[in-house]
Design a protein around this motif. Structure first.
Motif, PDB file in Angstrom:
ATOM      1  N   THR A   3      42.329  34.562  45.401  1.00 17.21           N
ATOM      2  CA  THR A   3      42.304  34.945  43.866  1.00 17.21           C
ATOM      3  C   THR A   3      41.747  33.676  43.205  1.00 17.21           C
ATOM      4  OG1 THR A   3      44.365  33.949  43.379  1.00 17.21           O
ATOM      5  CG2 THR A   3      44.558  36.128  43.746  1.00 17.21           C
ATOM      6  N   THR A   9      46.584  36.332  47.970  1.00 15.64           N
ATOM      7  CA  THR A   9      47.332  37.700  47.561  1.00 15.64           C
ATOM      8  C   THR A   9      48.085  38.395  48.831  1.00 15.64           C
ATOM      9  OG1 THR A   9      45.642  37.936  45.915  1.00 15.64           O
ATOM     10  CG2 THR A   9      46.937  39.881  46.341  1.00 15.64           C
ATOM     11  N   GLN A  13      51.143  42.576  46.932  1.00  6.21           N
ATOM     12  CA  GLN A  13      50.578  42.403  45.473  1.00  6.21           C
ATOM     13  C   GLN A  13      49.602  43.182  45.402  1.00  6.21           C
ATOM     14  OE1 GLN A  13      50.216  38.034  46.232  1.00  6.21           O
ATOM     15  NE2 GLN A  13      51.907  37.477  44.829  1.00  6.21           N
ATOM     16  N   PHE A  14      48.661  43.095  46.322  1.00  8.45           N
ATOM     17  CA  PHE A  14      47.280  44.143  46.380  1.00  8.45           C
ATOM     18  C   PHE A  14      47.700  45.472  46.113  1.00  8.45           C
ATOM     19  CE2 PHE A  14      44.085  46.686  48.253  1.00  8.45           C
ATOM     20  CZ  PHE A  14      42.855  46.291  47.769  1.00  8.45           C
ATOM     21  N   SER A  16      50.284  46.872  44.799  1.00  8.32           N
ATOM     22  CA  SER A  16      50.994  47.014  43.387  1.00  8.32           C
ATOM     23  C   SER A  16      49.794  46.931  42.385  1.00  8.32           C
ATOM     24  CB  SER A  16      52.107  45.823  43.172  1.00  8.32           C
ATOM     25  OG  SER A  16      53.086  45.935  44.096  1.00  8.32           O
ATOM     26  N   LYS A  17      49.013  45.814  42.730  1.00  8.13           N
ATOM     27  CA  LYS A  17      47.646  45.891  41.469  1.00  8.13           C
ATOM     28  C   LYS A  17      46.917  47.208  41.540  1.00  8.13           C
ATOM     29  CE  LYS A  17      44.068  42.999  40.248  1.00  8.13           C
ATOM     30  NZ  LYS A  17      43.086  41.896  40.494  1.00  8.13           N
ATOM     31  N   HIS A  18      46.540  47.595  42.616  1.00 11.27           N
ATOM     32  CA  HIS A  18      45.593  48.828  42.746  1.00 11.27           C
ATOM     33  C   HIS A  18      46.003  50.153  42.614  1.00 11.27           C
ATOM     34  CE1 HIS A  18      42.285  45.913  43.214  1.00 11.27           C
ATOM     35  NE2 HIS A  18      42.927  45.093  43.693  1.00 11.27           N
ATOM     36  N   GLU A  21      53.289  50.284  41.424  1.00 17.31           N
ATOM     37  CA  GLU A  21      54.346  49.683  42.010  1.00 17.31           C
ATOM     38  C   GLU A  21      55.079  50.846  42.609  1.00 17.31           C
ATOM     39  OE1 GLU A  21      55.764  46.489  41.367  1.00 17.31           O
ATOM     40  OE2 GLU A  21      53.922  45.847  40.450  1.00 17.31           O
TER      41      GLU A  21
END
Length: 101
Positions: A3, A9, A13-14, A16-18, A21
């Protein structure tokens, strides 16, 4: 993946972001696809470990080489009863499942 602030990351996290959740439709579709891929990869690895071709495995199970190939390559989903037959009859193994909450 790095990041902007130079920290790593995590995969969680990846995703969840893309993909949203856990519990969101897009994320659940991703996770289900991964599980199907994983089953195919595990079958492929076990078949090779037993020294069997797809055709030999299919013959032991009573199906076709094409069907085994489609499962291993994540083209076709496999029913639980069929997976059990492949593992037990075809690979002389034991299928174990677990439920995590």
């Amino acid at each position: 993946m790095k990041t902007k602030n130079n920290t790593l990351t995590t995969l969680e996290q990846f995703k969840s972001k893309h993909y949203g959740e856990r519990g969101s439709a897009k994320r659940e579709e991703l996770e289900a696809g991964y599980e199907n891929f994983k089953i195919g990869a595990l079958l492929h690895e076990a078949r090779l470990e037993k020294g069997l071709t797809q055709e030999q495995l299919a013959e032991k199970v009573g199906t076709t080489k094409s069907y085994i190939s489609k499962i291993e390559n994540n083209i076709k989903e496999v029913r639980l009863s069929t997976l059990q037959k492949i593992v037990e009859r075809g690979l002389d193994g034991h299928l174990e499942l677990s439920i995590k909450l």
